[in-house]
Design a protein around this motif. Sequence first.
Motif, PDB file in Angstrom:
ATOM      1  N   ARG A 203     -11.937   5.013   8.378  1.00 30.74           N
ATOM      2  CA  ARG A 203     -11.216   4.196   9.353  1.00 30.74           C
ATOM      3  C   ARG A 203      -9.949   3.598   8.752  1.00 30.74           C
ATOM      4  N   LEU A 204      -9.995   3.320   7.467  1.00 36.70           N
ATOM      5  CA  LEU A 204      -8.852   2.717   6.788  1.00 36.70           C
ATOM      6  C   LEU A 204      -7.656   3.656   6.749  1.00 36.70           C
TER       7      LEU A 204
ATOM      8  N   PRO B 217      -1.072   2.619   8.954  1.00 35.07           N
ATOM      9  CA  PRO B 217       0.076   3.291   8.327  1.00 35.07           C
ATOM     10  C   PRO B 217       0.204   3.052   6.831  1.00 35.07           C
ATOM     11  N   ASP B 218      -0.102   1.843   6.385  1.00 35.53           N
ATOM     12  CA  ASP B 218       0.068   1.500   4.979  1.00 35.53           C
ATOM     13  C   ASP B 218      -1.284   1.376   4.271  1.00 35.53           C
ATOM     14  N   PHE B 219      -2.134   2.391   4.491  1.00 34.57           N
ATOM     15  CA  PHE B 219      -3.451   2.366   3.865  1.00 34.57           C
ATOM     16  C   PHE B 219      -3.310   2.354   2.334  1.00 34.57           C
ATOM     17  N   PRO B 220      -4.246   1.700   1.636  1.00 41.73           N
ATOM     18  CA  PRO B 220      -4.172   1.665   0.168  1.00 41.73           C
ATOM     19  C   PRO B 220      -4.309   3.075  -0.419  1.00 41.73           C
TER      20      PRO B 220
ATOM     21  N   SER C 117     -22.881   4.163   5.793  1.00 39.67           N
ATOM     22  CA  SER C 117     -23.271   3.137   6.766  1.00 39.67           C
ATOM     23  C   SER C 117     -22.216   2.044   6.907  1.00 39.67           C
ATOM     24  N   ASP C 118     -21.298   1.953   5.944  1.00 39.31           N
ATOM     25  CA  ASP C 118     -20.250   0.929   6.020  1.00 39.31           C
ATOM     26  C   ASP C 118     -19.274   1.185   7.160  1.00 39.31           C
ATOM     27  N   HIS C 119     -19.333   2.384   7.750  1.00 37.65           N
ATOM     28  CA  HIS C 119     -18.483   2.654   8.920  1.00 37.65           C
ATOM     29  C   HIS C 119     -18.886   1.738  10.080  1.00 37.65           C
TER      30      HIS C 119
ATOM     31  N   GLY D 170      -8.678  -3.352   8.769  1.00 33.58           N
ATOM     32  CA  GLY D 170      -8.603  -1.894   8.833  1.00 33.58           C
ATOM     33  C   GLY D 170      -9.928  -1.199   8.616  1.00 33.58           C
ATOM     34  N   MET D 171     -10.830  -1.798   7.845  1.00 33.38           N
ATOM     35  CA  MET D 171     -12.134  -1.200   7.575  1.00 33.38           C
ATOM     36  C   MET D 171     -13.154  -1.489   8.663  1.00 33.38           C
TER      37      MET D 171
END
Length: 367
Positions: free
Chosen positions: A90-91, A95-98, A110-112, A220-221
């Motif tokens: 998802r992150l 646009p400016d994902f790490p 499962s963190d989704h 973002g996550m």
Amino acid sequence: MNELNALITLNSMPLLGSVKIQLLLQVFGSAVDALNASPEDLRKLPGFGSKIISQWNPEEATQTAELDQNLAHRFDAQIIPFTDKRYPKRLLNIPDFPILLYVKGDMTPSDHQSIAIIGTRSATHYGLEMAHKFGLELAHQGFTIISGLARGIDTAAHEGARKKGRTIAVLGSGLCNIYPSENKNLASVIAENGAVISEFPMNTPPDRQRFPQRNRIVSGMSSGILLIEAPVKSGAMITMRMGLAQGRNLYALSGRADIPNFEGNHTLIKSQQAKFVSKPEDIKEDFKGWLPTIKKNLEIKPAPPKLEREEEELLKIFPQDEIGIDHLASLANLPIQKLNVLIMSLILKKQVKEYPGRIYKKAHVAH
């Protein structure tokens, strides 16, 4: 040097952020090749002015990256690039994902299924109690709880969540510099059955300017964001605006009308930008089948990306319909290599869409 080492080296370069590194990867094909680029090649790229070129020192950055990797090894931290299957999918939609995530603990599929719980550092007793309650019960129901490890609401949410499930703490500093320092033990406990993560190199100190960067990862996550308690002007409200721009589900508790700490909550609820909730089940019902609600008619719009002068001039040339690369080159009267670089940058900034056969069209972006 392998690709991961090269990405860590680029991430160690001064003045290079996520968007610029993405551009380097697009233009040169890999981080390794980007590090071998000449200053002359770099000057052709939009946004790469004399300040960046004067500090472009791959050899020095390589040494810094090696120290960073050694620290990660000593602290038993993983360095996960955006190309890794463990990286939160998802992150990648922001646009400016790490480019990199430094992770103490483990990321799991499962963190989704995650909810961010946020709020002020100077919380009321009621706010702390509700953050703990929602963190505990939502974690028990299978959500990963994401927050920023700050004092107040963040800490209470983490404390509740870790008792019944998973929680992820996102830092605005490196993993060697847990902030605030009184949460070092909490961070260690979180890492045992969750994760403490940062986009910053291991030894990066905390800094006020880095917290908004941290907040875009928190939103973002997440599938949804719950505001427990925050005044209108606060970091938590900035995170809510980021979440709104990212299409996340927003939730807010209500509080006493005469307490400024809840004015942010009431503003979002009255404008219908956040759903009023009073119990964890109010959030869970929106995620049957894990299909987030799509929000429409948002009043808070994402900030438009900053364009270089050459990018703005090229964008003005684009017609309303599709245009091929040859026709565009004749209109722009630019060398094809220069034109390719500008187009790539505009695609990354979501100002232009690319179609098969090198056909392009100006994106309809609402500002």
